[in-house]
Design a protein around this motif. Structure first.
Motif, PDB file in Angstrom:
ATOM      1  N   CYS A 307      47.788  89.668 -35.833  1.00 57.73           N
ATOM      2  CA  CYS A 307      48.858  90.675 -35.805  1.00 57.73           C
ATOM      3  C   CYS A 307      49.394  90.864 -34.396  1.00 57.73           C
ATOM      4  N   ILE A 308      50.575  91.460 -34.335  1.00 53.93           N
ATOM      5  CA  ILE A 308      51.183  91.874 -33.078  1.00 53.93           C
ATOM      6  C   ILE A 308      51.329  93.397 -33.097  1.00 53.93           C
ATOM      7  N   TYR A 309      50.768  94.053 -32.073  1.00 54.66           N
ATOM      8  CA  TYR A 309      51.008  95.473 -31.871  1.00 54.66           C
ATOM      9  C   TYR A 309      52.261  95.593 -31.020  1.00 54.66           C
ATOM     10  N   MET A 310      53.286  96.249 -31.501  1.00 54.97           N
ATOM     11  CA  MET A 310      54.510  96.433 -30.736  1.00 54.97           C
ATOM     12  C   MET A 310      54.722  97.925 -30.468  1.00 54.97           C
ATOM     13  N   LEU A 311      55.090  98.223 -29.232  1.00 56.48           N
ATOM     14  CA  LEU A 311      55.344  99.606 -28.841  1.00 56.48           C
ATOM     15  C   LEU A 311      56.635  99.638 -28.049  1.00 56.48           C
ATOM     16  N   THR A 312      57.622 100.373 -28.541  1.00 54.12           N
ATOM     17  CA  THR A 312      58.917 100.489 -27.877  1.00 54.12           C
ATOM     18  C   THR A 312      59.255 101.964 -27.695  1.00 54.12           C
ATOM     19  N   GLU A 313      60.456 102.212 -27.157  1.00 48.49           N
ATOM     20  CA  GLU A 313      60.893 103.598 -26.987  1.00 48.49           C
ATOM     21  C   GLU A 313      61.099 104.292 -28.323  1.00 48.49           C
ATOM     22  N   ARG A 314      61.193 103.535 -29.404  1.00 46.71           N
ATOM     23  CA  ARG A 314      61.519 104.144 -30.691  1.00 46.71           C
ATOM     24  C   ARG A 314      60.351 104.206 -31.662  1.00 46.71           C
ATOM     25  N   GLU A 315      59.398 103.253 -31.585  1.00 46.13           N
ATOM     26  CA  GLU A 315      58.330 103.245 -32.579  1.00 46.13           C
ATOM     27  C   GLU A 315      57.136 102.413 -32.138  1.00 46.13           C
ATOM     28  N   PHE A 316      56.026 102.679 -32.819  1.00 45.06           N
ATOM     29  CA  PHE A 316      54.850 101.826 -32.766  1.00 45.06           C
ATOM     30  C   PHE A 316      54.689 101.183 -34.138  1.00 45.06           C
ATOM     31  N   ALA A 317      54.298  99.911 -34.162  1.00 45.18           N
ATOM     32  CA  ALA A 317      54.085  99.236 -35.438  1.00 45.18           C
ATOM     33  C   ALA A 317      53.123  98.084 -35.250  1.00 45.18           C
ATOM     34  N   ILE A 318      52.436  97.733 -36.325  1.00 46.55           N
ATOM     35  CA  ILE A 318      51.616  96.526 -36.374  1.00 46.55           C
ATOM     36  C   ILE A 318      52.365  95.527 -37.241  1.00 46.55           C
ATOM     37  N   VAL A 319      52.563  94.320 -36.712  1.00 43.93           N
ATOM     38  CA  VAL A 319      53.348  93.308 -37.409  1.00 43.93           C
ATOM     39  C   VAL A 319      52.447  92.128 -37.757  1.00 43.93           C
ATOM     40  N   SER A 320      52.422  91.748 -39.021  1.00 46.00           N
ATOM     41  CA  SER A 320      51.666  90.586 -39.448  1.00 46.00           C
ATOM     42  C   SER A 320      52.407  89.320 -39.021  1.00 46.00           C
ATOM     43  N   ILE A 321      51.726  88.440 -38.296  1.00 43.57           N
ATOM     44  CA  ILE A 321      52.360  87.197 -37.851  1.00 43.57           C
ATOM     45  C   ILE A 321      52.628  86.280 -39.036  1.00 43.57           C
ATOM     46  N   PHE A 327      53.589  97.173 -40.492  1.00 45.42           N
ATOM     47  CA  PHE A 327      52.706  98.148 -41.105  1.00 45.42           C
ATOM     48  C   PHE A 327      52.429  99.255 -40.100  1.00 45.42           C
ATOM     49  N   CYS A 328      51.963 100.365 -40.586  1.00 49.55           N
ATOM     50  CA  CYS A 328      51.570 101.492 -39.730  1.00 49.55           C
ATOM     51  C   CYS A 328      52.708 101.935 -38.820  1.00 49.55           C
ATOM     52  N   ARG A 329      53.938 101.862 -39.295  1.00 45.81           N
ATOM     53  CA  ARG A 329      55.077 102.252 -38.471  1.00 45.81           C
ATOM     54  C   ARG A 329      55.013 103.745 -38.164  1.00 45.81           C
ATOM     55  N   THR A 330      55.128 104.064 -36.891  1.00 45.60           N
ATOM     56  CA  THR A 330      55.051 105.449 -36.444  1.00 45.60           C
ATOM     57  C   THR A 330      56.145 105.701 -35.424  1.00 45.60           C
ATOM     58  N   PRO A 331      56.987 106.712 -35.622  1.00 39.24           N
ATOM     59  CA  PRO A 331      57.998 107.027 -34.600  1.00 39.24           C
ATOM     60  C   PRO A 331      57.330 107.333 -33.269  1.00 39.24           C
ATOM     61  N   PHE A 332      57.935 106.903 -32.190  1.00 43.01           N
ATOM     62  CA  PHE A 332      57.395 107.098 -30.849  1.00 43.01           C
ATOM     63  C   PHE A 332      58.442 107.808 -30.018  1.00 43.01           C
ATOM     64  N   ALA A 333      58.167 109.060 -29.674  1.00 46.91           N
ATOM     65  CA  ALA A 333      59.167 109.895 -29.022  1.00 46.91           C
ATOM     66  C   ALA A 333      59.126 109.813 -27.504  1.00 46.91           C
ATOM     67  N   CYS A 334      58.047 109.264 -26.933  1.00 45.68           N
ATOM     68  CA  CYS A 334      57.925 109.228 -25.479  1.00 45.68           C
ATOM     69  C   CYS A 334      58.825 108.148 -24.892  1.00 45.68           C
ATOM     70  N   SER A 335      59.417 108.427 -23.733  1.00 42.18           N
ATOM     71  CA  SER A 335      60.342 107.473 -23.105  1.00 42.18           C
ATOM     72  C   SER A 335      59.612 106.391 -22.313  1.00 42.18           C
ATOM     73  N   LEU A 336      58.286 106.410 -22.305  1.00 42.84           N
ATOM     74  CA  LEU A 336      57.512 105.420 -21.552  1.00 42.84           C
ATOM     75  C   LEU A 336      56.620 104.625 -22.496  1.00 42.84           C
TER      76      LEU A 336
END
Length: 346
Positions: A307-321, A327-336
């Motif tokens: 899997c790939i853990y991705m974290l951006t300004e908008r969300e966190f998610a786990i992506v199956s390669i 999966f596990c998409r979660t909004p991410f409100a922090c600007s860092l």
């Protein structure tokens, strides 16, 4: 549950009191059971609260993270700090390691930092080198443990590396970056390859030939994506090198918001530069954010392998390669969007 998930600082919730300059957070994560592409029971993980200095929540100053160290850049001075060391005792004072003033090269007016990378987890090691990659032609390196520590500024002449993300290759003992189109890589160090990088051309077949199941319409969509990023990452546990191609497509929707779509392609690269696309990286997971790219074993939790853990300004998610499903998409409100990972974990 995986020790890895317990170390990821994925979101910050503001519960500031008038008498405290710290922020306390206790996020909850929902992880699917079994493999990421299968349905199963939902498990809840509560991460212990962690005190975070308010200054780290401000976008100004924080420019990167590597090996559990947060890097700030204020008034030209780089500082390493470990406020988010999850293994530190509660009464332990966070470490601050200021580095010499960093001067921008002539004709390099931008102060935007792409990311920061370190060659080891301890700046006190004599062999530890800190790399700051600016957006544009500047790469700056220094050894924090040296008494007369100073920055060595490298001017990169190939525009294909201007927006690249730097990583440290323990296998080669050099800082490496992929070119913008992912056809070759460049490596720099404080020795013979400081002015002239070591280039490696990648030999790969046409993408369509390697992934025949992908329809022509999908290839056209990837080529038209507004954002294309390439990351190099090493697995020290399996002695493998991967290049991750991250495509992002954005489309305006109602209420002045964007509909964002992400897609990942992974290549496995050998020492000779032979590259092949793969949908299976084994018992590994790759972490992508504004921190240095990381590849870690997932043996303690087979639910999140490959899997790939991705974290951006908008969300966190786990992506199956294997299927590019989130999966596990979660909004991410922090600007860092940084992965805060303990130094001892790495």
């Amino acid at each position: 549950m995986s020790h890895l998930l317990r170390q990821l600082k994925l979101s910050l919730r503001r519960n500031l009191t008038a008498s405290s300059r710290f922020l306390s957070s206790s996020p909850i994560y929902y992880v699917r059971g079994a493999e990421p592409c299968e349905h199963g029971n939902i498990e809840t993980i509560r991460i212990p609260s962690l005190k975070v200095p308010m200054e780290l929540l401000k976008e100004v100053g924080v420019v990167g993270a590597s090996h559990g160290w947060i890097t700030t850049l204020k008034n030209g001075v780089v500082c390493l700090q470990d406020d988010l060391d999850l293994h530190a005792l509660p009464d332990t004072e966070p470490k601050r390691i200021p580095l010499p003033p960093l001067v921008t090269l002539p004709h390099c007016q931008t102060q935007i930092v792409t990311n920061v990378a370190m060659s080891s987890s301890s700046p006190d090691d004599e062999d530890c080198i800190v790399a700051v990659k600016f957006l544009g032609p500047q790469l700056s390196l220094c050894r924090p443990a040296q008494r007369d520590c100073k920055w060595s500024n490298i001017r990169i002449t190939d525009p294909s590396f201007f927006s690249s993300h730097v990583m440290y290759s323990k296998r080669d003992g050099m800082f490496s970056m992929p070119a913008s189109r992912g056809h070759y890589t460049g490596s720099w160090d404080l020795g013979r390859h400081m002015k002239e990088p070591k280039l490696q051309m990648l030999r790969l077949r046409a993408e369509e030939d390697q992934i025949p199941k992908m329809k022509k319409r999908m290839w056209q969509r990837l080529e038209s994506c507004c954002t294309k990023q390439h990351y190099l990452v090493e697995s020290l546990h399996t002695d493998e090198t991967f290049m991750v191609k991250w495509y992002t497509e954005s489309r305006p929707i109602a209420n002045n918001t964007l509909d964002l779509w992400d897609h990942f392609l992974v290549l496995k690269i050998d020492k000779e530069g032979n590259a092949v696309y793969t949908k299976d990286i084994g018992d590994l997971c790759i972490l992508l954010s504004k921190s240095e790219p990381i590849c870690m074993p997932a043996k303690l939790n087979r639910r999140v392998q490959n899997c790939i853990y991705m974290l951006t300004e908008r969300e966190f998610a786990i992506v199956s390669i294997s299927c590019n499903q989130k999966f596990c998409r979660t909004p991410f409100a922090c600007s860092l969007p940084y992965y805060y990972i303990s130094k001892s974990l790495i």
